[in-house]
Every structure is written in structure tokens, then in C-alpha cells.
Scaffold this motif. Structure first.
Motif, PDB file in Angstrom:
ATOM      1  N   UNK A 219     -24.993   8.898 -19.857  1.00 58.29           N
ATOM      2  CA  UNK A 219     -25.984   9.391 -18.968  1.00 58.29           C
ATOM      3  C   UNK A 219     -25.238   9.607 -17.615  1.00 58.29           C
ATOM      4  N   UNK A 220     -25.242  10.789 -16.850  1.00 58.25           N
ATOM      5  CA  UNK A 220     -24.657  10.904 -15.510  1.00 58.25           C
ATOM      6  C   UNK A 220     -25.111  10.066 -14.527  1.00 58.25           C
ATOM      7  N   UNK A 221     -26.564   9.657 -14.542  1.00 53.27           N
ATOM      8  CA  UNK A 221     -27.173   8.798 -13.906  1.00 53.27           C
ATOM      9  C   UNK A 221     -26.704   7.266 -13.916  1.00 53.27           C
ATOM     10  N   UNK A 222     -26.436   6.945 -15.010  1.00 53.38           N
ATOM     11  CA  UNK A 222     -25.949   5.618 -15.338  1.00 53.38           C
ATOM     12  C   UNK A 222     -24.351   5.448 -14.871  1.00 53.38           C
ATOM     13  N   UNK A 223     -23.747   6.627 -15.142  1.00 54.86           N
ATOM     14  CA  UNK A 223     -22.371   6.689 -14.689  1.00 54.86           C
ATOM     15  C   UNK A 223     -22.490   6.685 -13.148  1.00 54.86           C
ATOM     16  N   UNK A 224     -23.078   7.425 -12.620  1.00 55.79           N
ATOM     17  CA  UNK A 224     -23.193   7.261 -11.057  1.00 55.79           C
ATOM     18  C   UNK A 224     -23.499   5.901 -10.404  1.00 55.79           C
ATOM     19  N   UNK A 225     -24.559   5.388 -11.256  1.00 55.16           N
ATOM     20  CA  UNK A 225     -24.855   3.732 -11.100  1.00 55.16           C
ATOM     21  C   UNK A 225     -23.693   2.960 -10.902  1.00 55.16           C
ATOM     22  N   UNK A 226     -22.916   3.110 -12.090  1.00 48.72           N
ATOM     23  CA  UNK A 226     -21.869   2.176 -12.549  1.00 48.72           C
ATOM     24  C   UNK A 226     -20.789   2.343 -11.458  1.00 48.72           C
ATOM     25  N   UNK A 227     -20.430   3.638 -11.037  1.00 49.14           N
ATOM     26  CA  UNK A 227     -19.534   3.828 -10.146  1.00 49.14           C
ATOM     27  C   UNK A 227     -19.966   3.239  -8.737  1.00 49.14           C
ATOM     28  N   UNK A 228     -21.189   3.326  -8.381  1.00 52.29           N
ATOM     29  CA  UNK A 228     -21.705   2.870  -7.099  1.00 52.29           C
ATOM     30  C   UNK A 228     -21.572   1.320  -7.128  1.00 52.29           C
ATOM     31  N   UNK A 229     -21.931   0.866  -8.421  1.00 46.61           N
ATOM     32  CA  UNK A 229     -21.665  -0.990  -8.387  1.00 46.61           C
ATOM     33  C   UNK A 229     -20.233  -1.102  -8.161  1.00 46.61           C
ATOM     34  N   UNK A 230     -19.457  -0.268  -8.678  1.00 48.35           N
ATOM     35  CA  UNK A 230     -17.913  -0.667  -8.656  1.00 48.35           C
ATOM     36  C   UNK A 230     -17.581  -0.544  -7.329  1.00 48.35           C
ATOM     37  N   UNK A 231     -17.885   0.466  -6.564  1.00 45.51           N
ATOM     38  CA  UNK A 231     -17.590   0.545  -5.199  1.00 45.51           C
ATOM     39  C   UNK A 231     -18.020  -0.530  -4.290  1.00 45.51           C
ATOM     40  N   UNK A 232     -19.314  -1.153  -4.430  1.00 45.18           N
ATOM     41  CA  UNK A 232     -19.918  -2.296  -3.821  1.00 45.18           C
ATOM     42  C   UNK A 232     -19.163  -3.364  -3.881  1.00 45.18           C
ATOM     43  N   UNK A 233     -18.495  -3.671  -4.887  1.00 43.90           N
ATOM     44  CA  UNK A 233     -17.940  -4.752  -5.537  1.00 43.90           C
ATOM     45  C   UNK A 233     -16.446  -5.024  -5.353  1.00 43.90           C
ATOM     46  N   UNK A 234     -15.854  -3.624  -4.708  1.00 48.53           N
ATOM     47  CA  UNK A 234     -14.302  -3.454  -4.758  1.00 48.53           C
ATOM     48  C   UNK A 234     -13.567  -4.640  -3.877  1.00 48.53           C
ATOM     49  N   UNK A 235     -14.185  -4.781  -2.677  1.00 50.76           N
ATOM     50  CA  UNK A 235     -13.157  -5.981  -1.875  1.00 50.76           C
ATOM     51  C   UNK A 235     -14.171  -6.339  -0.935  1.00 50.76           C
ATOM     52  N   UNK A 236     -13.822  -7.499  -0.569  1.00 50.60           N
ATOM     53  CA  UNK A 236     -14.635  -8.456   0.453  1.00 50.60           C
ATOM     54  C   UNK A 236     -13.894  -9.277   1.309  1.00 50.60           C
ATOM     55  N   UNK A 237     -12.858  -8.680   1.851  1.00 52.39           N
ATOM     56  CA  UNK A 237     -12.009  -9.568   2.813  1.00 52.39           C
ATOM     57  C   UNK A 237     -11.457 -11.035   2.086  1.00 52.39           C
ATOM     58  N   UNK A 238     -11.591 -12.183   2.775  1.00 53.49           N
ATOM     59  CA  UNK A 238     -10.793 -13.262   2.187  1.00 53.49           C
ATOM     60  C   UNK A 238     -11.654 -13.990   1.358  1.00 53.49           C
ATOM     61  N   UNK A 239     -12.748 -13.738   0.592  1.00 51.37           N
ATOM     62  CA  UNK A 239     -13.539 -14.575  -0.193  1.00 51.37           C
ATOM     63  C   UNK A 239     -12.596 -15.380  -1.396  1.00 51.37           C
ATOM     64  N   UNK A 240     -13.278 -16.342  -1.758  1.00 44.48           N
ATOM     65  CA  UNK A 240     -12.843 -17.201  -2.616  1.00 44.48           C
ATOM     66  C   UNK A 240     -11.519 -16.984  -3.647  1.00 44.48           C
TER      67      UNK A 240
END
Ligand code: SDX
Length: 437
Positions: A219-240
Motif C-alpha cells: 500500500x502506498x500509504x503504508x510505504x509512505x508511513x514506513x518511510x516517515x517512521x524511518x526518517x524520524x528514527x534515523x539519528x539523534x545526536x549522542x544517544x546511548x
């Protein structure tokens, strides 16, 4: 430090002896200045103590900036909300790795490189059969990713820029394939090979959800949601987990071993394991009526229960990623026809009550990235045990980018913190027959 103006140094004074030392202050592009304490021990004969590194910078970095008070997250100067709305995960991977948004030609070359590294060596399949089918997927990922170093001897020279780049591409390309394989293995379904005609997120969903028995259309909506989830988790400075990767890399370990160390660190429920813990918590709460009971437990110092998905070491404001995911929830659940998901109702009510409760307000405990992600992933059909694996898929580019940045520094120094020793002073060995019984 005589040629610097006063504001470029801090003076440390020993109140007992009256001795004082000037310590240089380093200024970044954004965020608080830092006191450079590298010469503190040689000058003043003292260490600093900061368990859990609540106020200690471990490195200089150009990759990600977080303003915890304002709830701001930027990658290479671009705001996460804009990247989530306008970009795609593979482009964000390029940005994190190379520092600039790619030209059309650069993006096409990068996409080709990643696409043509998505398959894993057929021998890797054999690693899975050593695990029980009910092994936690993160346990499998810890083992499998570290083992990749046994397959790619041609890209283990960490001092060779080209080999570092190939390892980076291999890890970004293969992590979704391996993650999908762990899911299939736990379900007892056959592994699904990657397809070169699909986008990164689409390919991942295809490898997770398609079965040989029938055609599977993502589903294009799910693929877009997955892509967004990946972007939001990609990096976060010096976390554990990123700090774990940097420490492993500082010993000159190979990149596959370093990323495996990041996966192990991410697994903890205080970190990336929180998305699984949030869903388990919402299921444990079970109804809106029981929310007050659990909020009281979260405040009770004698109760180990914590409100999972709430609080953050850096954000003392709403995690900007949680805001995007909260909005994303509606779109995905509507697309899947589960907009009345009871867990979402409980999550919404829990957030509302917590944000009005003094305990959470005073401690500036807001929902973080893990609070809503699990609800979306569950609605997409992922087993709860796969949630942290998905976090690891997304964060691999952040770990790799931070490792690459460290390896490009002029002098790589092994990370080796000191301590405050509070144990026994010197004492003599006591033979067994002289010890008290
Ligand atoms: C991630 O670092 C990153 O960037 C991580 C991450 C990333 O992208 O890499 O953002 C991903 O790990 C997000 C966080 C996911 N974890 C959770 O949701 C687990 C629940 N949260 C807590 O465990 C906690 O908030 C942490 C671990 C996230 C942060 O802990 P800190 O910074 O060490 O804060 P603390 O434990 O010192 O808490 C300060 C106070 C304490 O109370 P007091 O001693 O002041 O009375 O707040 C309380 C804590 O007891 N507190 C909570 C709470 N979180 C903090 N009380 C109840 N529920 C909570 N969730």
C-alpha cells in the motif's frame, strides 16, 4: 590562555589552596558552549565525575542538533518536520552520510549503490537455523549483524575511505533485509528476497509481508508511513546506542561489529526497547478507567513502573518526532480501517491526563518518539517483538554516519573514561585458613 578574551575561558579555583586554572571554552554553531577539560588532570590533578553523562560532551559533531528546551531536532541544519514532510529516507541517509542534500545525479547513484547491496550472502541464511523460532528478533539481529564482518573482508580496512564507504552502504542496504528475515523466521515463513524495482521502505514491507502463495502489493500509504517512521528514527545526536557505536569504533573495531554493539545498546527498554514496552504498557492498562492507577504507579518511587514512551534525557518539551508520529497515526489507522483502535484511545487519554498532571509537568515529561510508533507498527501488522528491530533498521544510518564522522577525524583516540574509586584501600592477602568463617 593570555591571548583569549575573558569569555573564551572559565577559571577553576581550588577554594582550599587558592590555586586557579583557566580552562578554554569552545563554542559551537548552536547550543551551549563547552568547557574543554582535556588538560584539567595535567593542570589541576583532578578528574570530573558525571555518571550517565548528563552534562558531558563526548565529541564534536556536524550531523544532528537537538534543542531539548524548544523541542527542535535538525539533521545537517534541516528541521526534522521539514525532512519528514518533504524528503524520503534514502535522501536523509545521503544527507546524514555526506552532509548535503544530493543532486539528482548523486541521488540516483546513491540509490543504485544501496539497491545493489540489499541481498545478503546465502550462507547468512544458515545462521538463523541455530536460533529457536521464538528467539527475540533483537537477539538474532545482535548476532547476525556482528557476523557480517565474517563475509566482507574486502571492506574491513577502517583506514581506507573507500572501504569505509562500501561498509556504510552495505550496512544501510542489508539491515532491512536482515530485519525482514528475522520477522519471517519468527513467523515460520520463507525468507523473501529484496527486489531492485522497489523503493527502500516499499522493499522492506515487501520482504516482511509478502508470501510465495500470492501476489503482494505494498500500500502506498503504508510505504509512505514506513518511510516517515524511518526518517524520524534515523539519528539523534549522542544517544546511548550511538555513544556505544562511537566507543566501539574508537577501539578500531570493524564497522559491522560497531553497529552490532549499537543494536545491543538500543534493545534496552529505557532506549529503543521503549516502543515495545509502550505497547505492552497500553495493553496492560487495558482501559481508560485504569489510567489513574497506572499514573500513580509511575510516580511511586518504590514501584519500578515507568510511563513508557514518556520523558527524555534531552527533550524537556514535546519530542518533535512524537508530534509527527501522532499525526501519522490517524492516516495509517484510517487507511487500515482501524481508526477506533482501543490502544490509540488509551494512548491519547493517557497523554492528555499526564500532560495535566503536576508530577509530569514539573519534571517536563512529554511523549517521546516511542509513544506513538508502536501503535502504528502494530496496526501495520508487525509483531510487537519487531518494533525495536525497526528502530535499529532506521538508526543504522545514524550510527554509520556518526562512526564515519569519528573515523574522519584527524586523530582517532580510544574512548576510555576514568572513575572515582570508592572501594577498599590497599590490604594484604589472607590465606583461606586465616579467614573468618
Ligand atoms: C529513546 O537519548 C536519546 O536521544 C534517545 C532516543 C533516540 O532517538 O535515540 O530519543 C530514543 O530512547 C527515547 C526514550 C525512550 N524511553 C522511554 O520512553 C522509557 C521511559 N522514560 C524514562 O525511562 C526516562 O525518561 C528516560 C530514560 C528516557 C530519561 O531518563 P533520565 O534523563 O535519566 O531522567 P531521570 O530518570 O533522571 O528522570 C528525571 C525524573 C525522575 O524523577 P525524580 O527523581 O526527579 O523524582 O523524572 C522521572 C524520574 O523518576 N521520570 C519518570 C519517567 N521518566 C523520568 N517518571 C515516570 N515515568 C517516566 N517515563
Amino acid at each position: 590562555m593570555t591571548d583569549k578574551t575573558a569569555e573564551d575561558t572559565f577559571t577553576l579555583t581550588n577554594d582550599q589552596t587558592g590555586d586557579s586554572w583557566k580552562l578554554p571554552v569552545a563554542k559551537g554553531t548552536l547550543g551551549p558552549d563547552v568547557i574543554d577539560i582535556r588538560k584539567l588532570y595535567s593542570q589541576a590533578g583532578v578528574f570530573t565525575l558525571d555518571p550517565a553523562f548528563t552534562a558531558t560532551g563526548s565529541c564534536k559533531s556536524r550531523i544532528t542538533f537537538i534543542d531539548g528546551d524548544e523541542g527542535v531536532l535538525m539533521h545537517r541544519g534541516y528541521d526534522i518536520k521539514e525532512l519528514a514532510a518533504e524528503s524520503n529516507y534514502l535522501e536523509v541517509c545521503y544527507l546524514l552520510l555526506y552532509g548535503e542534500l544530493p543532486s539528482k545525479a548523486e541521488m540516483e547513484e546513491f540509490r543504485h549503490n544501496i539497491t545493489y547491496h540489499t541481498m545478503v550472502h546465502e550462507q547468512v541464511h544458515k545462521f538463523f537455523t541455530g536460533f529457536r523460532r521464538d528467539a527475540h528478533p533483537m537477539a538474532i539481529m545482535c548476532g547476525i549483524v556482528g557476523a557480517l564482518s565474517a563475509f566482507y573482508h574486502d571492506s574491513l580496512d577502517i583506514w581506507d575511505e573507500k572501504q569505509r564507504e562500501i561498509s556504510a552502504h552495505r550496512l544501510i542496504a542489508k539491515i532491512p533485509t536482515l530485519a525482514a528475515m528475522t520477522m519471517k523466521y519468527s513467523l515460520g515463513q520463507p525468507f523473501v528476497y529484496p527486489r531492485n524495482d522497489l523503493g527502500y521502505a516499499e522493499n522492506f514491507l515487501h520482504m516482511c509481508f509478502s508470501v510465495p502463495a500470492e501476489e503482494y502489493k505494498v500500500s502506498p500509504v503504508l510505504a509512505d508511513a514506513m518511510d516517515k517512521i524511518l526518517i524520524l528514527h534515523a539519528d539523534h545526536e549522542q544517544n546511548a546506542s550511538t555513544s556505544t557505536v562511537r566507543i566501539a569504533g574508537s577501539s578500531q573495531a570493524n564497522p559491522f561489529a560497531c553497529i552490532a554493539s549499537g543494536i545491543t545498546s538500543l534493545w534496552g527498554p529505557a532506549h529503543g526497547g521503549a516502543n515495545q514496552a509502550v505497547l505492552e504498557m497500553l495493553e496492560q492498562i487495558g482501559s481508560k478507567e485504569r489510567i489513574p492507577e497506572f499514573l500513580e504507579r509511575a510516580k511511586d518511587k518504590d514501584d519500578p513502573f515507568r510511563l513508557m514512551g514518556f520523558g527524555h534525557r534531552v527533550y524537556k518539551n514535546y519530542d518533535p518526532r512524537a508530534a509527527v508520529l501522532k499525526k501519522n497515526c490517524d492516516e495509517v489507522l484510517e487507511e487500515l480501517g482501524v481508526e477506533n483502535e482501543p490502544l490509540l484511545e488509551i494512548a491519547r487519554e493517557l497523554e492528555k491526563i499526564a500532560l495535566e498532571d503536576d508530577y509530569f509537568v514539573q519534571r517536563k515529561l512529554f511523549p517521546n518518539v516511542d509513544f506513538y510508533s508502536g501503535i502504528i507498527l502494530k496496526a501495520m501488522g508487525f509483531p510487537t517483538s519487531m518494533f525495536t528491530v525497526l528502530f535499529a533498521v532506521a538508526r543504522t544510518v545514524g550510527w554509520v554516519s556518526q562512526w564515519k564522522e569519528m573515523m574522519e577525524e584527524t586523530a582517532l583516540k580510544i574512548g576510555r573514561p576514568r572513575q572515582l574509586y570508592v572501594g577498599e584501600g590497599p590490604r594484604d592477602y589472607v590465606p583461606m585458613d586465616k579467614r573468618k568463617s
